[in-house]
Motif scaffolding. Structure first.
Motif, PDB file in Angstrom:
ATOM      1  N   LEU A  84      -3.032  -6.124  -6.563  1.00 60.60           N
ATOM      2  CA  LEU A  84      -3.752  -5.255  -5.638  1.00 60.60           C
ATOM      3  C   LEU A  84      -5.098  -4.852  -6.207  1.00 60.60           C
ATOM      4  CD1 LEU A  84      -0.542  -3.190  -5.186  1.00 60.60           C
ATOM      5  CD2 LEU A  84      -1.552  -4.492  -3.310  1.00 60.60           C
ATOM      6  N   GLU A  85      -6.016  -4.514  -5.295  1.00 55.55           N
ATOM      7  CA  GLU A  85      -7.353  -4.110  -5.729  1.00 55.55           C
ATOM      8  C   GLU A  85      -7.923  -3.056  -4.793  1.00 55.55           C
ATOM      9  OE1 GLU A  85     -10.334  -6.928  -7.624  1.00 55.55           O
ATOM     10  OE2 GLU A  85     -11.180  -6.721  -5.610  1.00 55.55           O
ATOM     11  N   GLY A 117       9.472  -6.325  -3.678  1.00 56.42           N
ATOM     12  CA  GLY A 117      10.661  -5.614  -3.254  1.00 56.42           C
ATOM     13  C   GLY A 117      10.556  -4.108  -3.349  1.00 56.42           C
ATOM     14  N   ASN A 118       9.521  -3.603  -4.012  1.00 58.24           N
ATOM     15  CA  ASN A 118       9.324  -2.156  -4.115  1.00 58.24           C
ATOM     16  C   ASN A 118       8.496  -1.717  -2.909  1.00 58.24           C
ATOM     17  OD1 ASN A 118       8.897   0.503  -4.838  1.00 58.24           O
ATOM     18  ND2 ASN A 118       8.316   0.047  -6.958  1.00 58.24           N
ATOM     19  N   THR A 119       9.118  -1.735  -1.750  1.00 54.93           N
ATOM     20  CA  THR A 119       8.376  -1.484  -0.515  1.00 54.93           C
ATOM     21  C   THR A 119       7.771  -0.075  -0.438  1.00 54.93           C
ATOM     22  OG1 THR A 119      10.490  -1.049   0.585  1.00 54.93           O
ATOM     23  CG2 THR A 119       9.558  -3.250   0.814  1.00 54.93           C
ATOM     24  N   PRO A 120       8.412   0.972  -0.977  1.00 57.02           N
ATOM     25  CA  PRO A 120       7.745   2.285  -0.926  1.00 57.02           C
ATOM     26  C   PRO A 120       6.428   2.306  -1.705  1.00 57.02           C
ATOM     27  CG  PRO A 120      10.088   2.554  -1.333  1.00 57.02           C
ATOM     28  CD  PRO A 120       9.792   1.100  -1.477  1.00 57.02           C
ATOM     29  N   MET A 121       6.415   1.678  -2.891  1.00 56.55           N
ATOM     30  CA  MET A 121       5.183   1.675  -3.683  1.00 56.55           C
ATOM     31  C   MET A 121       4.132   0.773  -3.057  1.00 56.55           C
ATOM     32  SD  MET A 121       4.193   3.288  -6.411  1.00 56.55           S
ATOM     33  CE  MET A 121       2.589   3.567  -5.655  1.00 56.55           C
ATOM     34  N   ALA A 161       2.530   2.668  -0.350  1.00 57.38           N
ATOM     35  CA  ALA A 161       1.617   3.700  -0.851  1.00 57.38           C
ATOM     36  C   ALA A 161       0.280   3.092  -1.232  1.00 57.38           C
ATOM     37  CB  ALA A 161       2.242   4.412  -2.048  1.00 57.38           C
ATOM     38  N   PHE A 162       0.288   1.953  -1.902  1.00 56.93           N
ATOM     39  CA  PHE A 162      -0.977   1.295  -2.241  1.00 56.93           C
ATOM     40  C   PHE A 162      -1.739   0.907  -0.975  1.00 56.93           C
ATOM     41  CE2 PHE A 162       0.839   0.429  -6.549  1.00 56.93           C
ATOM     42  CZ  PHE A 162      -0.236   0.914  -7.301  1.00 56.93           C
ATOM     43  N   ALA A 163      -1.040   0.405   0.031  1.00 57.87           N
ATOM     44  CA  ALA A 163      -1.711   0.032   1.280  1.00 57.87           C
ATOM     45  C   ALA A 163      -2.339   1.250   1.939  1.00 57.87           C
ATOM     46  CB  ALA A 163      -0.721  -0.644   2.220  1.00 57.87           C
ATOM     47  N   ARG A 164      -1.635   2.371   1.970  1.00 54.65           N
ATOM     48  CA  ARG A 164      -2.202   3.594   2.561  1.00 54.65           C
ATOM     49  C   ARG A 164      -3.438   4.064   1.799  1.00 54.65           C
ATOM     50  NH1 ARG A 164       3.377   4.916   2.881  1.00 54.65           N
ATOM     51  NH2 ARG A 164       3.233   6.260   1.020  1.00 54.65           N
TER      52      ARG A 164
END
Length: 302
Positions: free
Chosen positions: A135-136, A274-278, A281-284
């Motif tokens: 991610l960036e 698989g860590n969909t909550p994290m 959060a990065f996407a938000r």
């Protein structure tokens, strides 16, 4: 099949190409790679395969493995020869990691490249560990303003960080952490994570933040920093008893804010698919997936 002689053979080594090639010279100069960890398979003077490990002071990651199209057998032979020289007898080989395009499965050429390499390492006993999002965050992307629900302070040294890192392992969705917990206690796993990743930052530890409630109770933490290659969010976590309340967004925003204030050209991060909550959060927070990685491991000594 042999290791390269040194920096003078980087041009030979890079006749096959990969996204990390531009880092190799600096890595050799800094001791993060050694010529004896960088092997080539030659047919005459033609390069048919190459492999390299990264680490300091020992090889910690097999992160370069390239073969000519269709040359899976040559790749297996090179890996066998290089393993015999690089991996101690009876030792478990370091994890294999390869960076791939976000949609590598949908691109026939990218899929072929990845699947040929994975076929080779699978023949030597490797198994899938995890696929991760790379991610960036880019300057100009908005950063959420503090809500006032949390306060932020610097950690009270290594001991507090190890204690917090130990606590967040309860219920972790991170594949590497879960794998560590099959061989270590939570405290041992936290200390190993600290020493092999956070301790190598080349940035001040006073960039790190512990998030607390107004009464001082810790809620989570974030470790913005610089590794040898990029500004990064190395670790962001919420303590188990405080999960599900939206605190991760505020903690991630604070870490991003610390780095943005340093005028960095980008902020890198990673999390398991698989860590969909994290991942959410990065996407938000405005982080975009620019790449993925596939990570394979050996469960036992070879």
């Amino acid at each position: 099949m042999r290791p390269i002689s040194g920096r003078d053979e980087l041009d030979l080594f890079c006749r096959l190409t990969y996204t990390l090639d531009h880092e190799l010279a600096d890595d050799l100069d800094a001791g993060r790679r050694l010529p004896e960890w960088m092997w080539v398979a030659l047919r005459g003077d033609h390069l048919v395969a190459r492999v390299a490990w990264w680490g300091d002071p020992d090889p910690e990651l097999l992160d370069i493995f390239d073969i000519e199209s269709g040359a899976v057998d040559d790749g297996v032979a090179l890996l066998e020869a290089a393993f015999a020289a690089v991996v101690p007898a009876g030792g478990t080989p370091p994890e294999y990691l390869r960076f791939v395009p976000p949609d590598w499965r949908e691109q026939p050429e990218s899929r072929r490249v990845v699947e040929e390499r994975l076929a080779a390492i699978e023949r030597l006993g490797a198994r899938p560990l995890v696929e991760r999002l790379r991610l960036e965050w880019r300057p100009g992307t908005p950063i959420a303003e503090p809500s006032g629900r949390l306060l932020f302070r610097q950690p009270h040294g290594r001991d507090e960080m190890i204690e917090l890192m130990t606590r967040v392992l309860d219920g972790t969705l991170d594949a590497h952490s879960r794998d560590d917990l099959t061989r270590m206690t939570p405290t041992e796993a936290a200390a190993a994570h600290f020493d092999r990743e956070l301790a190598i930052y080349i940035s001040p530890r006073d960039w790190w933040r512990v998030a607390t409630l107004p009464d001082g109770e810790p809620v989570g933490f974030v470790t913005p920093g610089r590794n040898p290659y990029n500004p990064v969010i190395g670790y962001v976590a919420v303590l188990p008893e405080h999960r599900g309340k939206g605190y991760v967004d505020e903690i991630l925003a604070e870490g991003t804010r610390v780095l943005a204030a340093e005028g960095v050209p980008r902020v890198r991060a990673a999390t398991d698919m698989g860590n969909t909550p994290m991942a959410a959060a990065f996407a938000r927070a405005g982080y975009v997936t620019f790449e993925k990685s596939v990570n394979w491991s050996w469960d036992q000594a070879r």
